[in-house]
Write a protein that holds these residues in place. Structure first.
Motif, mmCIF file in Angstrom:
data_model
loop_
_atom_site.group_PDB
_atom_site.id
_atom_site.type_symbol
_atom_site.label_atom_id
_atom_site.label_comp_id
_atom_site.label_asym_id
_atom_site.label_seq_id
_atom_site.Cartn_x
_atom_site.Cartn_y
_atom_site.Cartn_z
ATOM 1 N N VAL A 1 0.867 -1.178 0.000
ATOM 2 C CA VAL A 1 0.000 0.000 0.000
ATOM 3 C C VAL A 1 0.902 1.226 0.000
ATOM 4 O O VAL A 1 1.816 1.328 0.825
ATOM 5 N N SER A 2 0.662 2.150 -0.938
ATOM 6 C CA SER A 2 1.621 3.230 -1.184
ATOM 7 C C SER A 2 0.955 4.593 -1.258
ATOM 8 O O SER A 2 -0.194 4.725 -1.696
ATOM 9 N N CYS A 3 1.706 5.603 -0.833
ATOM 10 C CA CYS A 3 1.332 7.003 -1.006
ATOM 11 C C CYS A 3 2.062 7.552 -2.237
ATOM 12 O O CYS A 3 3.278 7.400 -2.350
ATOM 13 N N GLU A 4 1.333 8.180 -3.140
ATOM 14 C CA GLU A 4 1.914 8.712 -4.366
ATOM 15 C C GLU A 4 1.735 10.228 -4.406
ATOM 16 O O GLU A 4 0.598 10.733 -4.366
ATOM 17 N N HIS A 5 2.847 10.937 -4.516
ATOM 18 C CA HIS A 5 2.778 12.394 -4.595
ATOM 19 C C HIS A 5 2.234 12.875 -5.942
ATOM 20 O O HIS A 5 1.380 13.760 -5.987
ATOM 21 N N LEU A 6 2.754 12.338 -7.027
ATOM 22 C CA LEU A 6 2.421 12.869 -8.349
ATOM 23 C C LEU A 6 0.933 12.735 -8.651
ATOM 24 O O LEU A 6 0.302 13.685 -9.140
ATOM 25 N N THR A 7 0.371 11.571 -8.379
ATOM 26 C CA THR A 7 -1.046 11.327 -8.667
ATOM 27 C C THR A 7 -1.955 11.711 -7.512
ATOM 28 O O THR A 7 -3.177 11.604 -7.628
ATOM 29 N N ARG A 8 -1.359 12.085 -6.375
ATOM 30 C CA ARG A 8 -2.099 12.572 -5.214
ATOM 31 C C ARG A 8 -3.117 11.527 -4.744
ATOM 32 O O ARG A 8 -4.270 11.814 -4.493
#
Length: 319
Positions: free
Chosen positions: A94-101
């Motif tokens: 499970v990941s947090c993505e900055h670019l796709t928010r």
């Protein structure tokens, strides 16, 4: 693996209070596992594969350090400027993505499922750090605006939501925002019995803070209280909790006049009462940490350009 010191005990592992002595291994050294990253973040351990994943946010990639081979390779690129990671009860990333928010889950067959990208019609800012609650499998994540401030860790965009801490219900997928009054919420972790949620306020002024909240069985929070004040030039980022309730926090200089990075960069360890008891000195500012290794007693540290490790006399809380 490159030990930073050949001496035992390692002078980089500093005892600030006698309580830290039982957590320190006399003959364990800080080791550099890999280097060459631009900004290391979000380590997560996969024990079934004996490997560590870590984000290199500006290089838009997730790296994989193999415990058997002792080598680093690319796990995913592009990664949408991924930052924090965790594993769910089924062992999925499970990941947090900055670019796709957004917050995503990587299925066992490699497909990517979006868990959250909007709240009340507005786009999230840039999900940053993440943890899971064992008893109900809820996903908790912080959402500051770090990734929308420029092209370094995402791309420039207008902020649509206050900085917040969110909860994704495991059964319904519903998204709630229990906390929206912190400036730059960053690392977060549960106490061993999950009765307390700790959240780092990384842009609090003048000092960086860790807040504690009572965490009820239904996922609600109450009784906000100050747990740690980093006091002056210290800057907190991410953290991990061990089975005794100690918090192991990524630490560094916040650039205050007169601050000595050599004395501050590394990992600061706080007792369950919030007292600083130990410090692991690194030659780089540390962002985030996790426990792993075959016995869960190895602390992995994502620190600026490098990944470090240290065996300790405790284990991390299994999530």
């Amino acid at each position: 693996m490159e030990p930073l010191s050949l001496r035992y005990p390692d002078p980089a592992v500093e005892v600030l209070h006698p309580d830290f002595l039982k957590l320190r291994l006399f003959n364990a050294s800080v080791e550099r596992l890999a280097t060459g990253l631009r900004w290391a973040e979000g380590p997560v351990w996969f024990g079934d594969g004996r490997y560590l994943l870590v984000s290199d946010i500006p290089n838009d990639r997730i790296l994989r350090w193999d415990d058997c081979a002792g080598q680093m390779s690319v796990f995913r690129q592009p990664s949408n400027n991924a930052n924090g990671h965790a594993r769910d009860a089924q062992g999925r990333l499970v990941s947090c993505e900055h670019l796709t928010r957004r917050v995503t889950r990587t299925e066992h067959d490699g497909r990517v499922t979006v868990l959250a990208d909007r709240f009340e019609g507005a786009r999230l800012n840039s999900p940053n750090d993440i943890t899971l609650c064992r008893r109900d499998s809820a996903v908790w994540f912080t959402d500051p605006s770090f990734g929308i401030g420029g092209h370094w860790e995402g791309e420039p965009a207008e902020q649509e939501r206050p900085h917040g801490v969110y909860r994704i219900d495991a059964l319904t997928g519903g998204l709630t925002c229990p906390i929206d009054d912190l400036d730059g919420p960053n690392g977060l972790a549960f106490s061993p019995d999950e009765s307390v949620l700790y959240v780092i306020e990384s842009r609090a002024t003048p000092h960086r803070l860790i807040w504690a909240y009572d965490h009820a069985a239904d996922g609600t929070l109450s009784n906000k209280r100050l747990h740690v004040d980093a006091d002056g030039p210290g800057a907190l980022d991410g953290m991990a909790c061990d089975v005794a309730g100690n918090l192991w926090c990524g630490f560094g200089s916040n650039g205050a006049p007169g601050a000595d990075p050599a004395a501050l960069d590394g990992v600061r360890v706080y007792s369950p009462s919030g007292q600083p008891i130990g410090h692991i000195h690194l030659p780089e500012r540390c962002a985030n940490v996790c426990f792993g290794g075959a016995k869960g007693n190895r602390l992995f540290m994502a620190a600026s350009h490098s990944v470090y490790a240290l065996y300790v006399n405790t284990t991390g809380v299994v999530r």
